[in-house]
Design an enzyme around this catalytic site. Structure first.
Site, PDB file in Angstrom:
ATOM      1  N   ARG A 442       0.895  -1.060  -0.128  1.00 58.59           N
ATOM      2  CA  ARG A 442      -0.201   0.095  -0.128  1.00 58.59           C
ATOM      3  C   ARG A 442       0.851   1.235  -0.060  1.00 58.59           C
ATOM      4  NH1 ARG A 442      -4.781   2.412   3.650  1.00 58.59           N
ATOM      5  NH2 ARG A 442      -6.354   2.389   2.476  1.00 58.59           N
ATOM      6  N   ASP A 477      -5.415   2.043  13.128  1.00 60.99           N
ATOM      7  CA  ASP A 477      -5.361   1.149  11.863  1.00 60.99           C
ATOM      8  C   ASP A 477      -3.861   0.460  11.713  1.00 60.99           C
ATOM      9  OD1 ASP A 477      -6.222  -0.325   9.703  1.00 60.99           O
ATOM     10  OD2 ASP A 477      -7.025   1.369   8.591  1.00 60.99           O
ATOM     11  N   ASP A 547     -12.567  -5.878   6.757  1.00 62.48           N
ATOM     12  CA  ASP A 547     -12.982  -4.891   5.673  1.00 62.48           C
ATOM     13  C   ASP A 547     -14.139  -5.187   4.806  1.00 62.48           C
ATOM     14  OD1 ASP A 547     -11.336  -2.832   6.241  1.00 62.48           O
ATOM     15  OD2 ASP A 547      -9.791  -3.390   4.810  1.00 62.48           O
TER      16      ASP A 547
HETATM   17  C1  DGJ Z   1      -8.474  -0.196   6.545  1.00 61.21           C
HETATM   18  C2  DGJ Z   1      -9.560  -0.451   7.371  1.00 61.21           C
HETATM   19  O1  DGJ Z   1      -9.941  -1.635   7.698  1.00 61.21           O
HETATM   20  C3  DGJ Z   1     -10.578   0.529   6.842  1.00 61.21           C
HETATM   21  O2  DGJ Z   1     -11.608   0.511   7.540  1.00 61.21           O
HETATM   22  C4  DGJ Z   1     -10.181   1.875   6.446  1.00 61.21           C
HETATM   23  O3  DGJ Z   1      -9.952   2.331   7.592  1.00 61.21           O
HETATM   24  C5  DGJ Z   1      -8.744   1.999   5.605  1.00 61.21           C
HETATM   25  N1  DGJ Z   1      -7.840   1.231   6.270  1.00 61.21           N
HETATM   26  C6  DGJ Z   1      -8.518   3.363   5.495  1.00 61.21           C
HETATM   27  O4  DGJ Z   1      -7.182   3.368   4.935  1.00 61.21           O
END
Ligand code: DGJ
Length: 728
Positions: A442, A477, A547
């Site tokens: 990423r 995160d 996610d």
């Molecule tokens: C991954 C998370 O799981 C998502 O909910 C979101 O916050 C994204 N990252 C943002 O980059």
């Protein structure tokens, strides 16, 4: 006190309400043997189970020493002396010798449970639990190991860890330091683990235990989407409510191994701890190493018993802080609503719509800092992007507060983008090996959080941001696995420590955060559920589950998660439709039903909902307010699994006083001419009488459980129903 020592038999006895665990000292050598673990029994001496041939004792005089060791059930096996199974402890001397063996030295028994320095761990006072510290020694190495066992008074749980001390005068190198071992005879066991991938975490896998080694591990630096640091052995005929189950779960967030091994004579050895392949630790004279904790749960009432023991343990004795027992606020998160494309006006539009329907908090996700409008820059630059948010977070939070809502914020403190001010100023802060370009994921790199100056740099920025506005919730995160794991500041013979030191660094940062902002509600996240483990629960009472926000995929993800984690730990949101994950279209109502048992929220652009959908929100929030406490604080039962039957899914929660039960049913795929589904409920009080919110019928708990609950017939796919049974 649940722990005692029978001096005559030389047996340590650990009792929980429904289980007994016996440790025997064998031979004058004092081998620390595992004699029994299972349903509660009154006997102390169960040494016949060890099957040591009396002719082979005393051990020192026996000509069959390796034969004894290779079949002896041991509490903390070492290596190189005749036990050829997996070992918990492996040690190398300066000369490169690799042999170690432990025998009993002394012990202490006391009420309560010590904290594990720098590590997450379950906690309990004198009234909750008792602890045994069994000190063992390898004379030749000058090495002492304290095996810690805590037995809980009201839960069938025993927590284990080991403290390893170099009491000699020369450095030693640990190449394995696991947390727990369980040696048993095979009893037609099935092995249960949870596997997955990004956006498809914690799928339940059950298969017969077979010969050789089998299990799961992570070497990604996080516990991972792919494997969960958990395994269970269940008797082949064990089901939800019947049969014996032994579970092990690791209170740790980095690399791990969870392995069952079946060898000659159907001897089974289960081990759990930090992954050995990616681990090494130099132990200087006088230094000690504390392993993380492994939780052992025993159930004689099938998977329900295991689930309830783990849920209660994590709710009462792992999570901490003011949010542990409080209802978690409903929220709207802007990620799937806007991604990076937002400004204050857009956020306030969403907030106004949310406030009008009763949603309690707006969470601002990724993209508020540096110059981040895409995901390839600015991580590490934790200052607000005033172009998007003029007046900064303070003005936005104030406006949101004026609407009567709380304000929450997303951060990703463990990372740095190569395109960031932080990286340009301190390229050495990222994990990397000189002369080798580090692997991107990423478009980001991982900060070397083993270094105090790196942690301080990140923490100071975070502290400033969180002090700048009324921020009541943080979503922490973490969006990539660790590679190029090398530290600029570690000597060559300590590089193997880095994975673990990194995890300790994460724990240190989160502990500081909670210390300085004690009222903060912290939610952990790692690209969804990539670090959903008991270690993180010590810091945050809830974790973003996945996610994958499609309601139907979520059924299986949440089923696997709820097998071992309380519903109060699972972030679950009504998300955009068609689903951003898989394009599926599901009714708004069903999305609400699937999210309801977890920490409930919305993750879509509320301003784009239809009037009919908007009108459903107050009802969904009312259900969350009324029944959230039953889901979060009650006993959870899995009634039906869509993963198994491909047709419908049902879970149930019963309040601890058994006055209210809530059944959450999702009718996934319609089948032609199906008779109405009959669900045998569980966990009710047989004597009490309950009224069904669906039919208005009143029936005894026994009737609802043994007769069952008839579900309404539904035509169409992806429908559902919430049925409440209340005592009359
Ligand atoms: C991954 C998370 O799981 C998502 O909910 C979101 O916050 C994204 N990252 C943002 O980059």
């Amino acid at each position: 006190m649940g722990i005692s020592y029978n001096q005559e038999a030389r047996v340590f006895r650990l009792d929980t309400p429904g289980s007994t665990y016996l440790i025997s000292l064998v031979d004058e050598m004092g081998f620390v043997c595992h004699a029994y673990y299972g349903r509660k029994i009154p006997d102390d001496n169960m040494n016949y189970l060890l099957r040591v041939n009396p002719q082979f004792l005393p051990f020192r005089e026996s000509g069959q020493q390796t034969n004894v060791l290779d079949e002896l059930p041991l509490e903390y096996p070492c290596h190189g002396l005749g036990d050829f199974r997996e070992s918990c402890l492996r040690v190398e001397t300066e000369e490169g010798h690799r042999v170690c063996g432990l025998t009993y030295l002394s012990h202490k028994i006391y009420g309560g449970k010590p904290a594990l320095p720098g590590l997450p761990a379950t906690h309990g006072g004198q009234e909750d639990c008792a602890t045994l510290e069994l000190r063992c020694r390898d004379e030749a190495l000058g090495l002492e190991v304290s095996l810690l066992y805590t037995a809980f008074e009201n839960l069938d749980v025993i927590c284990r860890s080991a403290r390893i001390e170099n009491c000699g005068d020369r450095p030693l190198r640990l190449t394995a330091a696991l947390s727990a071992c369980l040696d048993m005879d095979n009893r037609s066991f099935d092995l249960i683990t949870l596997h997955g991938s990004w956006a498809y975490e914690r799928m339940i896998n059950r298969r017969p235990l077979s010969w050789g080694k089998q299990g799961v591990s992570s070497r990604r630096g996080i516990s991972s989407h792919q494997e969960q640091p958990f395994l269970a052995l269940a008797e082949r005929d064990a089901n939800q409510s019947h049969g014996q189950v032994y579970a092990m779960h690791f209170v740790y967030s980095g690399n791990f191994i969870a392995q069952a091994e079946m060898r000659q004579q159907e001897l089974v050895r289960v081990v759990m701890g930090i992954d050995t392949e990616s681990f090494g630790w130099k132990l200087g004279p006088g230094e000690s190493f504390q392993t993380p904790e492994a939780v052992l749960a025993y159930s004689s009432t099938g998977l329900d018993g295991m689930t309830h023991a783990l849920h209660d343990l994590y709710r009462r004795h792992l999570t901490r802080g003011p949010w542990r027992d409080k209802p978690r606020p409903s929220l709207v998160n802007n990620w799937e609503a806007t991604y990076f494309d937002f400004d204050s006006d857009k956020l306030l539009d969403i907030a106004r719509t949310a406030a009008g329907r009763g949603i309690e908090m707006l969470v601002l996700d990724d993209g508020w800092f540096g110059c981040r409008n895409t995901d390839d820059n600015s991580l590490g630059d934790w200052f607000v992007n005033e172009k998007k948010l003029p007046g900064g977070l303070k003005r936005l939070a104030d406006e949101i507060n004026k609407l009567g809502m709380k304000f929450g914020l997303w951060v990703e403190p463990e990372m740095v983008s190569p395109d960031s001010e932080l990286f340009r100023a301190h390229p050495d802060y990222a994990l990397q090996i000189p002369g080798r370009s580090p692997m991107l994921s990423r478009t980001q790199l991982v900060l070397d959080l083993s270094r105090e100056e790196v942690r301080r740099c990140v923490y100071d920025q975070l502290h400033k941001v969180l002090s700048s506005a009324n921020i009541e919730y943080v979503k922490w995160d973490m969006n990539r696995s660790l590679t190029d794991v090398a530290g600029f500041c570690l000597e060559a013979d300590r590089q193997g420590e880095l994975f673990h030191r990194y995890v300790l660094g994460v724990y240190d940062l989160q502990e500081r955060l909670l210390h300085d902002f004690p009222d903060l509600l912290l939610e952990n996240c790692a690209s969804g559920g990539g670090r959903f483990d008991p270690g993180m629960l010590y810091y945050s009472p809830q974790i973003w589950t996945s996610d994958n926000t499609d309601a139907i995929d979520r059924l299986r993800i949440q089923e696997g998660t709820a097998l071992i984690y309380p519903l109060s730990t699972m972030g679950a949101h009504v998300a955009a439709c068609p689903s951003h994950t898989n394009g599926r279209v599901t009714p708004f109502e069903t999305r609400g039903l699937v999210s309801l048992p977890g920490c409930f929220g919305y993750e879509l652009d509320l301003t784009k909902l239809t009037g009919e959908e908007l009108d459903m929100i107050p009802g969904q929030l009312e259900n969350y307010r009324k029944y959230g406490p039953v889901f979060h604080g009650g006993d959870y039962y899995r009634l039906a699994s869509y993963g198994e039957n491909q047709e419908y899914d049902a879970l149930m929660a019963v309040s601890k006083d058994k006055r209210v039960a809530v059944v959450d049913y999702v009718h996934v795929m319609s089948r032609q001419q199906r008779r109405s589904v009959l669900l045998a409920l569980r966990g009710l009080d047989e004597e009490k009488r309950y009224r069904s919110s669906e039919s208005g019928e009143i029936r005894s708990g026994a009737g609802w459980m043994y007769g069952g609950l008839l579900l309404p017939t539904m035509k169409g796919d992806f429908l559902g129903k919430l049925i409440v049974l209340e005592e009359v």
